[in-house]
Enzyme design. Structure first.
Site, PDB file in Angstrom:
ATOM      1  N   ARG A  50       0.807  -1.082  -0.132  1.00  0.00           N
ATOM      2  CA  ARG A  50       0.106   0.030  -0.024  1.00  0.00           C
ATOM      3  C   ARG A  50       0.735   1.369   0.163  1.00  0.00           C
ATOM      4  O   ARG A  50       2.182   1.192   0.111  1.00  0.00           O
ATOM      5  CB  ARG A  50      -1.067  -0.105   1.162  1.00  0.00           C
ATOM      6  CG  ARG A  50      -0.432  -0.465   2.428  1.00  0.00           C
ATOM      7  CD  ARG A  50       0.107   0.189   3.303  1.00  0.00           C
ATOM      8  NE  ARG A  50      -0.164   1.621   3.444  1.00  0.00           N
ATOM      9  CZ  ARG A  50       0.864   2.569   3.509  1.00  0.00           C
ATOM     10  NH1 ARG A  50       2.227   2.111   3.756  1.00  0.00           N
ATOM     11  NH2 ARG A  50       0.608   3.893   3.615  1.00  0.00           N
ATOM     12  N   ALA A  52       0.603   4.886  -2.350  1.00  0.00           N
ATOM     13  CA  ALA A  52       0.503   5.369  -3.948  1.00  0.00           C
ATOM     14  C   ALA A  52       1.853   4.908  -4.596  1.00  0.00           C
ATOM     15  O   ALA A  52       1.741   3.998  -5.478  1.00  0.00           O
ATOM     16  CB  ALA A  52       0.093   6.654  -4.086  1.00  0.00           C
ATOM     17  N   ARG A  81      -7.680  -0.983  -6.842  1.00  0.00           N
ATOM     18  CA  ARG A  81      -8.003   0.184  -6.030  1.00  0.00           C
ATOM     19  C   ARG A  81      -8.236   1.588  -6.916  1.00  0.00           C
ATOM     20  O   ARG A  81      -7.346   1.790  -7.623  1.00  0.00           O
ATOM     21  CB  ARG A  81      -7.045   0.264  -4.967  1.00  0.00           C
ATOM     22  CG  ARG A  81      -6.813  -0.680  -3.742  1.00  0.00           C
ATOM     23  CD  ARG A  81      -5.811  -0.192  -2.751  1.00  0.00           C
ATOM     24  NE  ARG A  81      -6.487   0.568  -1.814  1.00  0.00           N
ATOM     25  CZ  ARG A  81      -5.741   1.217  -0.924  1.00  0.00           C
ATOM     26  NH1 ARG A  81      -4.387   1.165  -0.675  1.00  0.00           N
ATOM     27  NH2 ARG A  81      -6.563   1.972  -0.007  1.00  0.00           N
ATOM     28  N   GLN A  84      -2.505   2.852   9.828  1.00  0.00           N
ATOM     29  CA  GLN A  84      -1.264   3.089   9.256  1.00  0.00           C
ATOM     30  C   GLN A  84      -0.115   3.509   9.970  1.00  0.00           C
ATOM     31  O   GLN A  84       0.907   3.649   9.945  1.00  0.00           O
ATOM     32  CB  GLN A  84      -1.229   3.514   7.550  1.00  0.00           C
ATOM     33  CG  GLN A  84      -1.916   2.766   6.489  1.00  0.00           C
ATOM     34  CD  GLN A  84      -3.510   2.699   6.475  1.00  0.00           C
ATOM     35  OE1 GLN A  84      -4.081   3.295   7.615  1.00  0.00           O
ATOM     36  NE2 GLN A  84      -4.108   2.668   5.452  1.00  0.00           N
ATOM     37  N   ASP A 126      -2.340  10.538  -2.861  1.00  0.00           N
ATOM     38  CA  ASP A 126      -2.611   9.583  -3.643  1.00  0.00           C
ATOM     39  C   ASP A 126      -3.035  10.130  -5.065  1.00  0.00           C
ATOM     40  O   ASP A 126      -2.944   9.231  -6.030  1.00  0.00           O
ATOM     41  CB  ASP A 126      -3.723   8.740  -3.011  1.00  0.00           C
ATOM     42  CG  ASP A 126      -3.249   8.002  -1.906  1.00  0.00           C
ATOM     43  OD1 ASP A 126      -3.227   8.578  -0.741  1.00  0.00           O
ATOM     44  OD2 ASP A 126      -2.979   6.670  -2.099  1.00  0.00           O
ATOM     45  N   ASN A 180      -5.696  12.358  -0.141  1.00  0.00           N
ATOM     46  CA  ASN A 180      -4.811  11.409   0.820  1.00  0.00           C
ATOM     47  C   ASN A 180      -5.763  10.627   1.749  1.00  0.00           C
ATOM     48  O   ASN A 180      -6.864  10.687   1.676  1.00  0.00           O
ATOM     49  CB  ASN A 180      -3.680  12.405   1.508  1.00  0.00           C
ATOM     50  CG  ASN A 180      -2.626  11.437   2.145  1.00  0.00           C
ATOM     51  OD1 ASN A 180      -2.080  10.619   1.599  1.00  0.00           O
ATOM     52  ND2 ASN A 180      -2.300  11.699   3.451  1.00  0.00           N
ATOM     53  N   LYS A 181      -5.129   9.961   2.648  1.00  0.00           N
ATOM     54  CA  LYS A 181      -5.845   9.060   3.524  1.00  0.00           C
ATOM     55  C   LYS A 181      -6.985   9.779   4.418  1.00  0.00           C
ATOM     56  O   LYS A 181      -6.679  11.012   4.619  1.00  0.00           O
ATOM     57  CB  LYS A 181      -4.649   8.356   4.682  1.00  0.00           C
ATOM     58  CG  LYS A 181      -5.305   7.767   5.525  1.00  0.00           C
ATOM     59  CD  LYS A 181      -6.090   6.540   5.252  1.00  0.00           C
ATOM     60  CE  LYS A 181      -5.368   5.574   4.198  1.00  0.00           C
ATOM     61  NZ  LYS A 181      -6.294   4.818   3.398  1.00  0.00           N
TER      62      LYS A 181
HETATM   63  O1  MRU Z   1      -4.781   2.880   1.918  1.00  0.00           O
HETATM   64  P1  MRU Z   1      -3.268   3.439   1.976  1.00  0.00           P
HETATM   65  O2  MRU Z   1      -2.458   2.969   3.153  1.00  0.00           O
HETATM   66  O3  MRU Z   1      -2.633   2.909   0.447  1.00  0.00           O
HETATM   67  O4  MRU Z   1      -3.209   4.961   1.906  1.00  0.00           O
HETATM   68  C1  MRU Z   1      -2.157   5.388   1.849  1.00  0.00           C
HETATM   69  C2  MRU Z   1      -1.731   6.924   1.829  1.00  0.00           C
HETATM   70  O5  MRU Z   1      -2.677   7.662   2.068  1.00  0.00           O
HETATM   71  C3  MRU Z   1      -0.783   7.625   1.744  1.00  0.00           C
HETATM   72  O6  MRU Z   1      -0.593   8.854   2.453  1.00  0.00           O
HETATM   73  C4  MRU Z   1      -0.219   8.018   0.231  1.00  0.00           C
HETATM   74  O7  MRU Z   1      -0.501   6.997  -0.512  1.00  0.00           O
HETATM   75  C5  MRU Z   1       0.999   8.513   0.212  1.00  0.00           C
HETATM   76  S1  MRU Z   1       2.416   7.285   0.249  1.00  0.00           S
HETATM   77  C6  MRU Z   1       3.871   8.108  -0.263  1.00  0.00           C
END
Ligand code: MRU
Length: 351
Positions: free
Chosen positions: A51, A53, A94, A201, A242, A252-253
């Site tokens: 996981r 991006a 995704r 995370q 993302d 983003n998350k």
């Molecule tokens: O659902 P995830 O864990 O893949 O989400 C990850 C994020 O939101 C990160 O902040 C994003 O992908 C940037 S990673 C450099």
């Protein structure tokens, strides 16, 4: 830390499989999985075994290259048709992180340009392209880390949300990159890591990575960020992304936009850090970004010994949110720090 964090996604030695560190088991278990079947690859991305991006993009590239190698003895037409179908299948795992389609499209264009070549030659070229994406990401993270480091100073308190460290990328990471690079250079930071409900995370991965790297990290629940800011402990917020729309709106998350709103209230700069591969100029604004909706059990019962909500209670579980560009102080890419107005500064990156 796992022995080779920069190697947590790689092509298998047999060239027909992909090896990943299963991030769902961290921090308790370091276990590598070998993915061979398209369904295993899809599931690894869907369930967040891999996981973040950039890491999703790197993984998808290796997956398509491995699947191509498995099919190198097929007649050309059938090989191309299967590759096309498999790429679309992986891409559907995704929806929000643009790096997934970005990497698959990059390999797809290459395969298309080699329509007259033997499948084995196409498979070899895809392998090289996937490795190039991986290598470029390492360089991009390093450059983002350097640029991000110019925005903070020794002793600063930094708040981050989710995980945008080495596990989410290749090496250093994006949001965590400046902190890890600065620490290597003898600087000290106090990092506040939001635990990041519902998949944790921040607790499972960010706290783990920073702690192992010797960074002073304090884990907080998401609803404690406001108080940490009010107490004057946070000098800047660093988050990953993302997908960034052409106007600077950044997905983003889930929870990131709340952090940005709090930061604005307390007058704290809020920075988004990510490679240019995460910028999607074909997306005019954040409203055009598809937000992934996930399984309600991630809220109701996952990670709990017993369910912590009435069985079947209605849940809404968006995996990402969009931070409005007006809340973002700067977007840090490998090419430098973009400032508002983002429609101009982001477009300039691609000229
Ligand atoms: O659902 P995830 O864990 O893949 O989400 C990850 C994020 O939101 C990160 O902040 C994003 O992908 C940037 S990673 C450099």
């Amino acid at each position: 830390m796992p022995q080779q964090l920069s190697d947590h996604v790689r092509l298998g030695d047999d060239l027909t499989s992909v090896v990943i560190l299963d991030q769902t088991l961290l921090p308790n278990e370091v276990k590598y999985l070998t993915l061979r079947e398209p369904e295993e690859m899809f599931e690894a991305i869907r369930l967040l075994r891999v996981r973040g991006a950039p890491a999703i993009g790197i993984c998808a590239g290796y997956c398509l290259a491995a699947l191509a190698q498995q099919r190198r003895d097929l007649p050309s037409g059938e090989f191309a048709a299967q590759l096309h179908r498999l790429s679309a299948y992986l891409n559907s795992s995704r929806p929000t992180a643009v790096n997934l389609s970005w990497a698959l499209n990059r390999l797809g264009r290459l395969a298309h340009s080699m329509a007259d070549a033997a499948p084995a030659a196409v498979a070899a070229a895809l392998r090289e392209e996937a490795a190039a994406i991986h290598k470029e990401d390492i360089a991009m993270c390093r450059a983002i880390s350097e640029h991000g480091l110019t925005l903070i100073k020794d002793g600063d308190g930094i708040l981050t949300h989710c995980n945008a460290g080495p596990l989410a990328t290749s090496r250093y990471g994006t949001a965590l990159g400046p902190l890890l690079l600065g620490t290597e250079r003898g600087m000290n930071f106090r990092v506040f890591a939001d635990e990041t409900r519902p998949l944790l995370q921040g607790a499972r991965l960010t706290a783990y990575e920073l702690d192992k790297a010797g960074v002073d990290v304090t884990l907080i629940c998401d609803n404690m960020a406001s108080m940490a800011m009010k107490n004057g402990w946070v000098n800047a917020c660093f988050v990953g992304c993302d997908r960034v729309a052409a106007n600077g709106d950044a997905a983003n998350k889930i929870g990131t936009s709340g952090v940005a709103i709090l930061a604005k209230h307390y007058g704290i700069p809020f920075y988004v850090l990510g490679p240019t591969s995460t910028i999607d100029l074909s997306c005019p604004t954040g409203d055009d970004i598809q937000i992934e909706l996930r399984d309600p059990e991630e809220i109701r019962s996952k990670f709990y010994v017993q369910p912590m909500a009435p069985a079947g209670v209605k849940c809404w579980n968006p995996a990402f949110d969009v931070t409005d560009h007006t809340l973002i102080s700067g977007i840090v890419t490998e090419k430098g720090v973009c400032r508002p107005p983002y429609a101009q500064s982001l477009a300039a990156l691609f000229r």
